[in-house]
Every structure is written in structure tokens, then in C-alpha cells.
Design a protein around this motif. Structure first.
Motif, PDB file in Angstrom:
ATOM      1  N   ASP B  76       0.834  -1.215   0.000  1.00 50.10           N
ATOM      2  CA  ASP B  76       0.000   0.000   0.000  1.00 50.10           C
ATOM      3  C   ASP B  76       0.862   1.255   0.000  1.00 50.10           C
ATOM      4  O   ASP B  76       0.427   2.317  -0.430  1.00 50.10           O
ATOM      5  CB  ASP B  76      -0.884   0.059   1.253  1.00 50.10           C
ATOM      6  CG  ASP B  76      -1.956  -1.021   1.235  1.00 50.10           C
ATOM      7  OD1 ASP B  76      -1.849  -1.932   0.389  1.00 50.10           O
ATOM      8  OD2 ASP B  76      -2.878  -0.953   2.060  1.00 50.10           O
ATOM      9  N   TYR B  95      -7.611  -7.637   2.761  1.00 49.20           N
ATOM     10  CA  TYR B  95      -7.787  -6.518   1.826  1.00 49.20           C
ATOM     11  C   TYR B  95      -9.213  -5.974   1.873  1.00 49.20           C
ATOM     12  O   TYR B  95      -9.610  -5.133   1.091  1.00 49.20           O
ATOM     13  CB  TYR B  95      -7.372  -6.916   0.407  1.00 49.20           C
ATOM     14  CG  TYR B  95      -5.866  -6.908   0.258  1.00 49.20           C
ATOM     15  CD1 TYR B  95      -5.198  -5.761  -0.163  1.00 49.20           C
ATOM     16  CD2 TYR B  95      -5.107  -8.021   0.597  1.00 49.20           C
ATOM     17  CE1 TYR B  95      -3.816  -5.733  -0.243  1.00 49.20           C
ATOM     18  CE2 TYR B  95      -3.725  -8.003   0.514  1.00 49.20           C
ATOM     19  CZ  TYR B  95      -3.080  -6.848   0.087  1.00 49.20           C
ATOM     20  OH  TYR B  95      -1.719  -6.809   0.010  1.00 49.20           O
ATOM     21  N   ASP B  96      -9.980  -6.482   2.843  1.00 51.05           N
ATOM     22  CA  ASP B  96     -11.325  -5.990   3.063  1.00 51.05           C
ATOM     23  C   ASP B  96     -11.280  -4.495   3.396  1.00 51.05           C
ATOM     24  O   ASP B  96     -10.438  -4.039   4.157  1.00 51.05           O
ATOM     25  CB  ASP B  96     -11.922  -6.761   4.255  1.00 51.05           C
ATOM     26  CG  ASP B  96     -13.397  -6.459   4.442  1.00 51.05           C
ATOM     27  OD1 ASP B  96     -13.873  -5.469   3.874  1.00 51.05           O
ATOM     28  OD2 ASP B  96     -14.054  -7.240   5.158  1.00 51.05           O
ATOM     29  N   LYS B  97     -12.209  -3.750   2.799  1.00 53.08           N
ATOM     30  CA  LYS B  97     -12.240  -2.289   3.023  1.00 53.08           C
ATOM     31  C   LYS B  97     -12.370  -1.947   4.513  1.00 53.08           C
ATOM     32  O   LYS B  97     -11.849  -0.952   4.991  1.00 53.08           O
ATOM     33  CB  LYS B  97     -13.443  -1.671   2.279  1.00 53.08           C
ATOM     34  CG  LYS B  97     -13.271  -1.642   0.767  1.00 53.08           C
ATOM     35  CD  LYS B  97     -12.680  -0.303   0.297  1.00 53.08           C
ATOM     36  CE  LYS B  97     -12.620  -0.197  -1.219  1.00 53.08           C
ATOM     37  NZ  LYS B  97     -12.037  -1.377  -1.887  1.00 53.08           N
TER      38      LYS B  97
END
Ligand SMILES: Nc1ncnc2c1ncn2[C@@H]1O[C@H](COP(=O)(O)OP(=O)(O)OP(=O)(O)O)[C@@H](O)[C@H]1O
Ligand SMILES: [Mg+2]
Lengths: 303, 273
Positions: B76, B95-97
Motif C-alpha cells: 500500500d 484486503y477488506d475495506k
């Protein structure tokens, strides 16, 4: 077929080389010589001054009125003016400059950084006399109309604030260089620990760059101490021993321009006060530079 | 690498006790990474067992570090990097928001190739993580964490009398153990190590390898290494990467003694790389 270099050609090359070297040396030496000359003149003329006025009086008398019938030669009022305007400037430029530096170095995208930095540096290209009038004709009325209705037309505060705005680019740009010089590995180390970008900037990057940032501040201070036009225009040119920035006051530099513009008889004590004041200014700047150097050594970056 | 050393790898492997794998800690599914147009990692699917050491090996530029950085989302921080696919830790999509990357990185620690202690005291280096995550309620709690972390990293005896000295004044091997201690201090579940010994001499390396072996009891460890010997010595599972592809993955035993793919065979016997 490669022909060999003839001895004559070699000799002429050597002579030309020597001449260029000498020329370069003279150019470099001239700036040093001029500096030495300036210091010598300052010392000689100040010597003349100090034979009339004891150093103790100069340093402790609370009045600076060399042009009055009953002259007093205490540098303290000029020092207080210089100190106050510098402090006000630093209070403005320190936080804003550092914040801008942290933003540019740690948060801004390269595109923003490449646009903002030159714009910031443009600020330092504005003639200082413009800043002076800006302080006098805009900032003072603004302060009078808003928070300080009793503010005199000439005062240290507006001059200091505007001087601060003037040195923001210095502090921001130099601090940003120092912050950016911190290796990415330290940021990665901190981010990988779960620190936020802000925590990383404040707790890792800034401490690691502290000597460079301190040097930027010292340079900013030096510049504020030596700044002339803004204070001469907006602060009132009246030597005034005070710690209240809302008062009018004169700084060392403002006094020097004011008096140097008048027609004082060469060799008079009043004339020599310029040099004594100039010498004081030089010493202060020197102290700051030595202080900056000391900071640099003391908090040498270790990454 | 010579035939000699591949023999000694086999001896190393043979000397290791049988290992019983627990459940999977991390599972990556069809992970792709792009740096701009460059497709650096292609459809990587792999499981990483808990409380074991997994080694990533492969030639330079094959994507080992890239994959490692997917596991704590350090990619990131690289603006041009784009990650697709699914990475789950304890069946939770990282990688879940809704997932907080700060918390993720507190759970997944990282040790870098070049020791990167902060230019702060040894004590402050360790205290940094616990402080930002608010793990210590009091000064004495913090002291305890610092001491325990340094002990686990095998550095306590060497530095206990000079905790206020700068961390950057330590030797390279000590610095790396300091970085390991720093990672341990926030009690992560997983520790990622990207060539942690490549800047160290053999003695410091041996010390870190021992340490990794001890840490395996409590942490899931993923290590990238260029040393086949090291992979064989410290890991229980090994994955071989080549040109952005995960070529083969299995027990360290199998990968080094009986690999399926000829590219793996070529690599571990030193025919390329
Ligand atoms: N920040 C980046 N920007 C652009 N490309 C990158 C970046 N990081 C890595 N790459 C590219 O991605 C590919 C994989 O790199 P990576 O660092 O993951 O390889 P590696 O297996 O760790 O190699 P090494 O053993 O040399 O460390 C390489 O081709 C590399 O050039
Ligand atoms: Mg790598």
C-alpha cells in the motif's frame, strides 16, 4: 596514427592551467577579503565608539537616544525590538514552516510537491519592501479592525507576523530537505509496526531529521534578525525597551537604515553608533550560526 | 552452489526432527501484483501453516519480497503497486475495506533486509510499538514488555546495562535482533522476515537462525532467503518462486530432496539463479 603531444603544447597547457587556477583563487579570495575588510571597518569604527561610551553602559543602559541633545547609548531597546520581532516571526514561521515541510515531505504526492515547492520559493523572491508595506497597510489595519482595536499604527506585531510569513519558505524548504533525507527504511520500519503515516512522521522521521530542522530554524532566525525593510517600515523606528509586541519599537537593523540615511558628520559618535550596532548584529548572527553548528554536531543524524 | 553443499543440505534435512503442521494461518488465493504495467506476481496461491517457519526462495527479482509485502499490505505504501486476489489471515480477508491496516500490521510484524533501528535509544526502539498501540498501561508494564521482548530476541544480556544508548550504535547482528525484538514487542501473530541475515556475518547469522527456531514455538514466521542452506536449516515449508510465479511449494523436506518441478531442481542444485 596517433601523434604524440609535443612538449611545447604541453607547456602552454600547463601555463594556461596555472593561470586559470590563479584567477579562480583570486575570485574566491576576494570574497573572503571583502568580508575581512567589512569586519575590520566595523571593529575600527566601533573601537572609536567604545572609547567614548563604556561597553558596560552600552550593554546596560535602557535608553538609546544617540541623536538627542542628551544622548544615551544603551543597546537594550534595540535588542528588545530585534528579539521581539524575531520571536513573533518565529512563532508564525516555525509551526507553519514545519507543518508545510512535513506535509510536503511525508504526505504530498510528488506532483503536488513539485508544484508547491517552487511556489513557496517564489515568496522569497518578493522584494522585502513590499512585505513592509503589506504589514503597515494591510496587517495592522486588519488587526485593528478585528482583535486589537487599540493597536498603534506602527507596531512590532504586524512587522513580526509578516516577517514570519516571509521566512516560511526558508524554514519549510530547508526542513523539507532534512526530512526527505531520512532513509525510507526508517519509515518502512515504523509503518510496518502499525504506526500511521502521521505517527511515523512525528515520532520517527522528525526526530531523525532534528538537526537539519534545527539548522533550518536557526537560519530562519538569522534571517529575521537581519531583516530590515519590514521592521523599518511597519514597526515605527522608535527605540523602545519593551517585551510587548503591540508596541512600536526599533530593531538594530531599522536603526541602522534610519541613521545611515541621515547626514551625520563623519567621525561623530552618532555616526559611530551605526558601526557599534552593526557589530552587535554581526555578533548575534555569529552566535546563531555557531549555535546551529553545535546543534548539528550534538544531534548528528545517526541513521 | 556445488554438489558438496547440496549433499550437506540433504544432511541438514535428514537431521531435522519430524514436524507436525498445525492449521493454516494465512491463505493466499490468486494474488497478482502490478507495479504500473509490470506484472510482478502472477496468480500466487499458497497456504502458510501456523507456528512454523515457511521459507520463500527463488532468483533475484522473482517476486519474493513483493509477495511478502502483500501479507502486511506494505505494498500500500508504494503508490504504483496494485494488488488483486485474496489474502486471508485466520479466514479474514486482509484486503477488506473495513479492515484497519494499522491493526493488521500490529498483527503481522516485519523484519527487513537491512537492520533499520530507529535513531532512538534501545529502550525506545522496543517501546515504540507498544506505545503507539497503547499496549502498556503503566511505565512498569512497558519496562516488562521491553525486557521480555529483548529476552525473546536473545539480546537482553548484551544490552541490559545500556538501554538508554542509541540503537544505531549496536553491531549489525545486534541491530537485527533489536529489530526482531521491536517486532515481537507488539505481540504479533506472524513475523515476516525479508532476507534478515543478508547483511550479517556467519556468527550473527547463526544467532538469528537459532532465534528463528525458538520463535517458531509462538509465532508464524515467513522468511525470504537467498541461502538454500538457511532455508533448509530453519524452515518446515518452502515455496519456490520464479519470474513472478509460485513454481512449487511443499515441505522443506520434499522441496530439497525430491522436488516435482525441474526448475526447482535446477535452482536448488545451483544450476541457475
Ligand atoms: N517499488 C517497485 N516499483 C517498481 N517495480 C518494483 C518495485 N519493487 C519491485 N519491483 C519489481 O518487481 C519484481 C519483483 O521484485 P521483488 O523485490 O519482489 O523481487 P525479490 O524476489 O524480492 O528479489 P530479491 O531477491 O532481489 O530481493 C522485480 O522485477 C522488481 O523490479
Ligand atoms: Mg527482495
Amino acid at each position: 596514427m596517433v601523434s604524440r603531444i609535443s612538449p611545447a603544447q604541453m607547456r602552454s597547457r600547463r601555463i594556461r592551467e596555472r593561470m586559470i587556477e590563479t584567477l579562480l583563487f583570486l575570485c574566491a579570495a576576494s570574497s573572503v577579503l571583502v568580508t575581512i575588510g567589512i569586519v575590520a571597518v566595523l571593529l575600527v569604527e566601533s573601537w572609536g565608539f567604545f572609547t567614548h561610551v563604556p561597553v558596560a553602559t552600552f550593554l546596560t543602559d535602557t535608553m538609546w537616544t544617540p541623536l538627542f541633545d542628551n544622548p544615551r547609548y544603551g543597546i537594550l531597546p534595540l535588542l528588545s525590538g530585534t528579539f521581539l520581532s524575531t520571536m513573533v516571526a518565529l512563532c508564525v514561521a516555525g509551526p507553519l514552516g514545519l507543518t508545510a515541510a512535513i506535509y510536503l515531505s511525508e504526505f504530498a504526492s510528488p506532483r503536488i510537491r513539485e508544484t508547491v515547492k517552487p511556489v513557496l520559493e517564489l515568496l522569497s523572491g518578493v522584494p522585502t519592501v513590499v512585505f513592509g508595506f503589506f504589514a503597515l497597510l494591510f496587517v495592522t489595519p486588519l488587526l485593528q479592525a478585528t482583535i486589537l482595536p487599540n493597536l498603534p499604527g506602527f507596531n512590532i506585531l504586524s512587522a513580526g507576523i509578516v516577517m514570519g510569513v516571509m521566512i516560511i519558505p526558508y524554514i519549510a524548504s530547508l526542513s523539507e530537505d532534512a526530512l526527505r533525507a531520512v532513509p525510507q527504511a526508517l519509515r518502512d520500519g515504523s509503518l510496518a509496526m502499525g504506526a500511521t503515516k502521521f505517527e511515523t512522521a512525528i515520532k520517527v522521521v522528525l526526530p531523525a531529521a532534528i538537526s537539519g530542522v534545527a539548522a533550518a530554524f536557526v537560519l530562519g532566525i538569522s534571517r529575521a534578525v537581519g531583516e530590515t525593510m519590514v521592521v523599518a517600515i511597519a514597526a515605527g523606528q522608535q527605540p523602545n525597551l519593551t517585551l510587548d509586541p503591540t508596541q512600536p519599537a526599533a530593531t538594530i537593523t531599522a536603526y541602522i537604515v534610519q541613521v545611515a540615511l541621515g547626514d551625520l558628520p563623519h567621525g561623530s559618535i552618532a555616526y559611530q553608533t551605526i558601526f557599534a550596532a552593526g557589530l552587535t548584529l554581526l555578533l548575534i548572527t555569529l552566535v546563531f550560526n555557531i549555535f546551529g553548528f553545535w546543534l548539528r554536531v550534538r544531534f548528528r543524524e545517526e541513521y | 552452489m556445488t554438489a558438496m553443499s547440496s549433499v550437506s543440505i540433504k544432511t541438514t534435512i535428514a537431521a531435522k526432527p519430524e514436524f507436525k503442521f498445525g492449521k493454516n494461518k494465512v491463505s493466499a488465493n490468486n494474488v497478482n501484483v502490478f507495479y504500473g504495467d509490470k506484472h510482478a506476481l502472477k496468480d500466487v496461491t499458497v497456504n502458510i501453516p501456523e507456528k512454523a517457519v515457511m521459507a520463500f526462495i527463488g532468483p533475484s527479482g522473482c517476486g519474493k519480497s513483493t509477495f511478502l509485502r502483500c501479507l502486511n499490505r506494505m505494498n500500500d505504501t508504494i503508490p504504483i503497486a496494485k494488488v488483486t486476489g485474496k489474502v486471508e489471515i485466520d479466514n479474514q480477508d486482509i484486503y477488506d475495506k473495513a479492515l484497519d491496516v494499522v491493526q493488521l500490521r500490529a498483527r503481522v510484524g516485519m523484519v527487513f533486509q537491512k537492520p533499520n533501528p530507529f535513531p532512538k535509544s534501545i529502550y525506545e526502539n522496543i517501546a515504540y510499538g507498544p506505545k503507539i498501540h497503547g499496549l502498556a498501561a503503566s511505565k512498569s508494564d512497558l519496562n516488562e514488555i521491553v525486557e521480555a521482548s529483548l529476552k525473546k530476541a536473545g539480546l537482553w544480556d548484551e544490552v541490559k546495562d545500556r538501554l538508554s544508548d542509541s540503537g544505531t550504535g549496536l553491531s549489525g547482528g545486534q541491530q537485527q535482533r533489536l529489530c526482531i525484538a521491536r517486532a515481537i514487542a507488539v505481540s504479533p501473530e506472524i513475523i515476516l522476515m525479508d532476507e534478515p541475515c543478508s547483511a550479517l556475518d556467519p556468527i550473527a547469522t547463526a544467532r538469528i537462525e537459532e532465534l528463528i527456531d525458538e520463535l517458531r514455538e509462538n509465532f508464524t514466521i515467513v522468511i525470504v532467503t537467498h541461502s538454500m542452506q538457511q532455508a533448509a536449516r530453519v524452515s518446515q515449508r518452502t515455496a519456490f518462486f520464479h519470474l513472478g510465479v509460485l513454481v512449487e511449494e511443499g515441505t522443506t523436506d520434499t522441496i530439497f530432496t525430491n522436488p516435482n518441478d525441474s526448475r526447482t531442481q535446477d535452482y536448488i542444485t545451483g544450476r541457475f539463479g
